[in-house]
Design an enzyme around this catalytic site. Structure first.
Site, PDB file in Angstrom:
ATOM      1  CB  CYS A  15      -0.926   0.017   1.214  1.00 21.99           C
ATOM      2  SG  CYS A  15      -0.033   0.125   2.780  1.00 21.99           S
ATOM      3  CB  CYS A  18       4.279  -0.258   2.031  1.00 27.16           C
ATOM      4  SG  CYS A  18       3.126  -1.405   2.797  1.00 27.16           S
ATOM      5  CG  ASP A 428      12.115  27.680 -35.088  1.00 22.97           C
ATOM      6  OD1 ASP A 428      11.871  28.757 -35.658  1.00 22.97           O
ATOM      7  OD2 ASP A 428      13.130  27.005 -35.295  1.00 22.97           O
TER       8      ASP A 428
END
Length: 730
Positions: A15, A18, A428
């Site tokens: 999870c 963790c 550009d």
């Protein structure tokens, strides 16, 4: 000495809490700054030179997880393991739920059968959650797994106690399971075997679907890696030797048969043909290549054979650079993710406290220990914020993976977050709004086309000038007798002259050999007035042709700019080209603001001026000449192939040098961010609404487990919708 970067594979995380714990464990080491991503199982750490890899691995293993630098860490529970546990748990849970919920099927000692069915599910099926909860408890921490484990253990042990030591285990006892906590009086304690098994099975279902979706979304990198050919035909002593790709060296000469993959990044030294770059750049049309052109490894040679010279191998190839960029993007953390990590860190202890308060309060109100335990378990289970931990990383995972398929390399969460605010885009002209290649658009001549293009082809045969290449390409459309020019002399910046078929010939700028007169002069002036490049061809000292070349508009530019308008982004052209050429392209595309003769310093000033006016802007450049302006912009997009891809510091790298690719990048980033917001809204709204309902006794543990599993599946499924994102180019 400067800090070094280390990437570690982390196994055993279940999870988001963790990942936060691993992060904190690493950062306890002096000189370590870490970022751990739960969705990808990867930790990135910037460490001081005196911190060893072994120390990093030991710090992670100390918290109960596995780690590896050289390969993938050992993952105790993956898709296969969760599938097996899910199937066996479901097989046992279905009859258990049926017996518990239907009194008519409850035979003598049915409750003991339920105990037998629930035991392997609550112990073996839920073991991944018990193990994680135990490891966390050893380190005085609680995570989302702690909630699930506690709910399963309490409901199972309560039920076993009731069966073994109370009237609930007697012959002929009847019970109907309640989806909602029951306040009805009973002469024996309620059994919750179906809660222990049902919660376990539903959470396993959520984990299985989550892991499978994560595995599918990570395939973008694996697919990129699998594109690499395994062998190359290296020419050694005049013979073709089949060589493993790992043994190919820079400078090796390689033969590429028609229809096969180009093994490494290289330069064409013999032959010409068409290359399908779609697998790497997303460009749908084949690209013509000839001697001197660069080719990308893993692309496909469509027609005719080529001889190439290896330019980059191994980790230095474009494909490896792409894989690296995508991987870094998927393992990065958005600011919103860091907020979620901090919330989940304090969320779980609060939920445990709320569950305890709920159970005590209901016992004090009703005196019913069964009701108190039921409501407490419901709070524990429904509050598990798995969806919260998955909301951001799964969307990033899928979004950046889809970008890689379209030739859009998003470097990380910063680019996705920045794209939301863009209201000005500076670009550009050449190679962005135009296709970047000069082509012949009009010819005025007084001689036969075959004679004209014979002169042009002969004089430009050995020139590497872009205009010379364009003229040779156009000459191939005509049939004429090949002639080798003699006494060829190139005058830098002006043109070339020589003898062709016995005639002194020349071609170059209009002012080189004296301005043309009459009709030739009129044609030259007309071509120049509309911004075209002009070449005059001479034979026997007289002008015989005037050729106009122009950089054609990119076919996707018009639709791309229309999409920009829908996104409420204002386009601005800043080009080093002359005023006439820039004005012509801008007016053709309906761009109101344009700046010609723009140096890199002028582009930087333009970016700064727009920022000072309160605009949030994106800059599209080539990554080298426009480095300063790109660095200054809020969001930088670099057009690039070759080594530029890996080296570019831009937020987004576009392998398709088109305006459509730039718009795709903005739209994909915004779509990813929208998905993250929807995921987070669902995750927060779900918890905000569900926890009070569970505390009030309006939701039972089984319903709670189903809702919790559904929320995780919803978040992952919603993220997977990004795989269907379509390019505006089709």
């Amino acid at each position: 000495m400067s800090a070094r970067s280390v990437e570690l594979s982390v196994g055993g995380m279940t999870c988001a809490s963790c990942s936060r714990r691993v992060e904190k464990s690493l950062e306890k080491l002096d000189g370590v700054r870490a970022s751990v991503n739960y969705a990808t199982g990867v930790a990135f750490a910037d460490v001081d030179p005196d911190v060893t890899n072994e120390a990093l691995i030991a710090a992670i293993e100390k918290t109960g997880y596995t780690a590896s630098i050289s390969g993938k860490a050992v993952e105790l529970y993956g898709v296969r393991e969760f599938r097996v546990r899910l199937i066996l748990s479901a097989v046992l849970t279905i009859p258990l739920m049926t017996l518990s919920m239907m009194p008519s099927m409850q035979f003598s000692y049915w409750q003991w059968v339920c105990a037998a069915l629930a035991t392997p599910v609550a112990i073996w099926g839920a073991w991944p959650f018990h193990r994680a909860a135990f490891l966390n408890a050893r380190h005085r921490a609680v995570t989302m797994d702690s909630l699930v484990s506690l709910g399963v253990v309490v409901s199972y042990l309560w039920s076993m106690w009731a069966v073994l030591f109370t009237a609930a285990g007697s012959v002929g006892m009847k019970m109907s399971a309640e989806f909602f906590p029951s306040r009805a009086a009973s002469h024996h304690p309620e059994l919750y075997f179906e809660v222990a098994a049902g919660v376990t099975t539903l959470v396993l279902l959520g984990k299985y679907l989550e892991h499978r979706a994560r595995e599918q979304s990570q395939k973008a990198i694996e697919n990129l890696a699998s594109l690499n050919p395994k062998f190359a035909l290296v020419i050694s002593n005049g013979e073709q030797v089949k060589t493993a790709i790992e043994d190919v060296k820079v400078g090796d000469t390689i033969y590429v048969p028609a229809g096969s993959q180009i093994p490494v990044d290289a330069i064409v030294i013999s032959g010409s043909g068409h290359v399908d770059n779609s697998l790497v750049t997303g460009e749908s049309l084949p690209v013509a290549v000839t001697v001197g052109d660069e080719v990308i490894g893993a692309t496909v040679l469509i027609d005719t054979a080529l001889t190439i010279q290896a330019k980059a191998v191994g980790k230095d190839t474009v494909l490896s650079g792409i894989s690296r960029l995508v991987h870094q993007a998927q393992t990065g953390k958005a600011e919103v993710t860091r907020l979620v990590d901090r919330v989940s860190e304090i969320f779980v202890p609060i939920v445990v406290a709320l569950a305890l308060v709920t159970a005590i309060t209901w016992f004090a109100i009703s005196g019913d220990s069964g009701l108190a335990i039921t409501t407490g378990i419901a709070v524990l289970v429904i509050a598990c914020p798995c969806a919260l931990g998955l909301a951001t990383p799964t969307a990033l995972l899928v979004g950046t993976g889809r970008g890689a398929q379209l030739g859009i390399l998003i470097r990380g969460p910063h680019a996705i977050e920045s794209s939301q605010k863009i209201d000005v885009m500076i670009m550009d002209k050449t190679g962005t709004l135009t296709d970047g290649r000069m082509s012949v658009v009009e010819v005025f001549t007084t001689i036969l086309p075959a004679e004209l293009w014979q002169i042009v082809d002969s004089l430009e045969a050995s020139s590497t000038h872009p205009i010379a290449s364009s003229l040779r390409t156009h000459a191939r459309k005509f049939e004429f007798t090949k002639e080798t020019a003699t006494k060829v002399h190139t005058v830098g910046g002006s043109g070339v002259q020589g003898i062709v078929a016995g005639h002194p010939c020349a071609l170059g700028s209009p002012k080189w050999l004296g301005a043309p007169v009459g009709e030739f002069a009129q044609a030259a002036e007309r071509f120049q007035a509309r911004g075209d490049s002009v070449v005059v061809v001479y034979r026997d000292a007289y002008a015989v042709a005037v050729i106009a070349l122009a950089d054609a508009l990119d076919p996707s530019a018009t639709s791309a700019l229309a999409h920009l308008q829908k996104l409420k982004i204002t386009p601005i052209v800043a080009s080093g080209d002359n005023q006439v050429a820039v004005e012509k392209v801008s007016q053709q595309l309906g761009i109101a603001q344009y700046f010609a003769n723009s140096s890199p310093a002028a582009k930087l000033e333009l970016v700064t001026a727009n920022q000072n006016d309160g605009h949030f802007l994106a800059m599209i450049g080539d990554g080298i000449n426009d480095a300063a302006a790109l660095a200054k912009a809020h969001l930088s997009l670099a057009m690039g192939t070759g080594a530029d891809v890996a080296a570019s510091a831009a937020d987004i790298v576009l392998l398709r040098s088109t305006m459509a690719a730039a718009v795709d990048a903005i739209e994909l980033s915004r779509a990813t961010m929208r998905t993250i917001k929807i995921n987070l809204f669902w995750a927060f709204a779900y918890n905000v609404a569900a926890i009070p309902l569970a505390m009030l006794g309006l939701l039972g543990p089984v319903i709670a487990a189903g809702a919790m599993a559904f929320s995780s599946v919803f978040v992952v499924t919603n993220s997977l919708r990004l795989r269907s994102f379509k390019s505006i180019a089709g």
